[in-house]
Motif scaffolding. Structure first.
Motif, PDB file in Angstrom:
ATOM      1  N   GLN A 147       0.826  -1.203   0.000  1.00  0.00           N
ATOM      2  CA  GLN A 147       0.000   0.000   0.000  1.00  0.00           C
ATOM      3  C   GLN A 147       0.861   1.255   0.000  1.00  0.00           C
ATOM      4  O   GLN A 147       0.552   2.232  -0.674  1.00  0.00           O
ATOM      5  CB  GLN A 147      -0.964   0.009   1.184  1.00  0.00           C
ATOM      6  CG  GLN A 147      -1.994   1.109   1.121  1.00  0.00           C
ATOM      7  CD  GLN A 147      -2.843   1.032  -0.138  1.00  0.00           C
ATOM      8  OE1 GLN A 147      -3.399  -0.010  -0.464  1.00  0.00           O
ATOM      9  NE2 GLN A 147      -2.937   2.139  -0.864  1.00  0.00           N
ATOM     10  N   ALA A 148       1.959   1.235   0.730  1.00  0.00           N
ATOM     11  CA  ALA A 148       2.861   2.392   0.756  1.00  0.00           C
ATOM     12  C   ALA A 148       3.463   2.640  -0.626  1.00  0.00           C
ATOM     13  O   ALA A 148       3.589   3.793  -1.057  1.00  0.00           O
ATOM     14  CB  ALA A 148       3.963   2.187   1.794  1.00  0.00           C
ATOM     15  N   ASN A 151       0.779   4.115  -2.817  1.00  0.00           N
ATOM     16  CA  ASN A 151       0.598   5.528  -2.460  1.00  0.00           C
ATOM     17  C   ASN A 151       1.750   6.392  -2.963  1.00  0.00           C
ATOM     18  O   ASN A 151       1.563   7.588  -3.204  1.00  0.00           O
ATOM     19  CB  ASN A 151       0.456   5.686  -0.949  1.00  0.00           C
ATOM     20  CG  ASN A 151      -0.825   5.094  -0.440  1.00  0.00           C
ATOM     21  OD1 ASN A 151      -1.770   4.839  -1.185  1.00  0.00           O
ATOM     22  ND2 ASN A 151      -0.871   4.838   0.854  1.00  0.00           N
ATOM     23  N   GLN A 152       2.932   5.819  -3.111  1.00  0.00           N
ATOM     24  CA  GLN A 152       4.095   6.553  -3.588  1.00  0.00           C
ATOM     25  C   GLN A 152       3.833   7.127  -4.981  1.00  0.00           C
ATOM     26  O   GLN A 152       4.331   8.184  -5.314  1.00  0.00           O
ATOM     27  CB  GLN A 152       5.341   5.650  -3.607  1.00  0.00           C
ATOM     28  CG  GLN A 152       6.593   6.281  -4.158  1.00  0.00           C
ATOM     29  CD  GLN A 152       7.065   7.492  -3.359  1.00  0.00           C
ATOM     30  OE1 GLN A 152       6.789   7.632  -2.179  1.00  0.00           O
ATOM     31  NE2 GLN A 152       7.770   8.374  -4.024  1.00  0.00           N
ATOM     32  N   HIS A 154       1.278   8.534  -5.993  1.00  0.00           N
ATOM     33  CA  HIS A 154       0.432   9.719  -5.890  1.00  0.00           C
ATOM     34  C   HIS A 154       1.115  10.883  -5.197  1.00  0.00           C
ATOM     35  O   HIS A 154       0.496  11.906  -4.965  1.00  0.00           O
ATOM     36  CB  HIS A 154      -0.870   9.376  -5.168  1.00  0.00           C
ATOM     37  CG  HIS A 154      -1.589   8.229  -5.818  1.00  0.00           C
ATOM     38  ND1 HIS A 154      -2.120   8.291  -7.089  1.00  0.00           N
ATOM     39  CD2 HIS A 154      -1.847   6.968  -5.379  1.00  0.00           C
ATOM     40  CE1 HIS A 154      -2.671   7.135  -7.404  1.00  0.00           C
ATOM     41  NE2 HIS A 154      -2.514   6.318  -6.387  1.00  0.00           N
ATOM     42  N   GLU A 155       2.349  10.708  -4.807  1.00  0.00           N
ATOM     43  CA  GLU A 155       3.046  11.778  -4.069  1.00  0.00           C
ATOM     44  C   GLU A 155       3.904  12.590  -4.996  1.00  0.00           C
ATOM     45  O   GLU A 155       4.232  12.256  -6.048  1.00  0.00           O
ATOM     46  CB  GLU A 155       3.886  11.179  -2.943  1.00  0.00           C
ATOM     47  CG  GLU A 155       2.999  10.543  -1.906  1.00  0.00           C
ATOM     48  CD  GLU A 155       3.768  10.004  -0.714  1.00  0.00           C
ATOM     49  OE1 GLU A 155       4.942  10.347  -0.544  1.00  0.00           O
ATOM     50  OE2 GLU A 155       3.192   9.254   0.046  1.00  0.00           O
TER      51      GLU A 155
END
Length: 155
Positions: A147-148, A151-152, A154-155
């Motif tokens: 998940q991390a 999410n990366q 989208h950063e």
């Protein structure tokens, strides 16, 4: 006496702030599982470090179904510390890594991984900005790590 206590308090606060400050990373070069060199540069946004087979399995669980180039597209660099792996195991494990769809930088002598004070039970995640570590996390679960990484993007 009050001044002395105040002075000690200021010193401690400054020391804690310095310990949490952004830390520039030394540039290094490692070979991947296909003997291609990679040099850490300022484009990297995340450095993942696995220091044991169990930690490497967490990384694999997080990205095994991802398409080729998945980590690179997220500016994630994956380092596997294989220093403590027995030589006979390396003879089998490193060629087996060549089938992976993602790049694994092999730290054969521990010189890179040892710079970052991680442990052997978790995957260390160093968030990077302009060649400096700005945040550290540890992952002991493949799903949370996956998940991390998602999410990366989208950063």
């Amino acid at each position: 006496m009050r001044r002395m206590i105040l002075l000690i308090g200021v010193f401690v606060a400054l020391h804690v702030a310095a310990a949490d400050a952004i830390k520039p990373l030394m540039k290094w070069t490692l070979l991947d599982q296909n003997d291609r060199a990679y040099t850490l540069d300022d484009n990297a946004q995340v450095l993942l470090i696995a220091r044991s087979m169990s930690a490497a399995k967490l990384v694999n669980a997080a990205i095994e179904d991802a398409p080729e180039g998945y980590l690179e597209s997220r500016h994630v660099i994956y380092v596997a510390d294989i220093e403590k792996m027995p030589s006979l195991v390396k003879l089998v494990a490193v060629p087996a890594m060549r089938s992976a769809k993602y790049r694994i930088l092999l730290d054969r002598d521990g010189r890179v991984a040892n710079q970052y004070n991680g442990d052997r039970e978790t995957v260390q995640w160093l968030a990077l900005k302009n060649g400096a570590a700005i945040q550290e996390q540890r992952f002991a679960d493949g799903a949370t790590l996956k998940q991390a990484i998602v999410n990366q993007a989208h950063e």
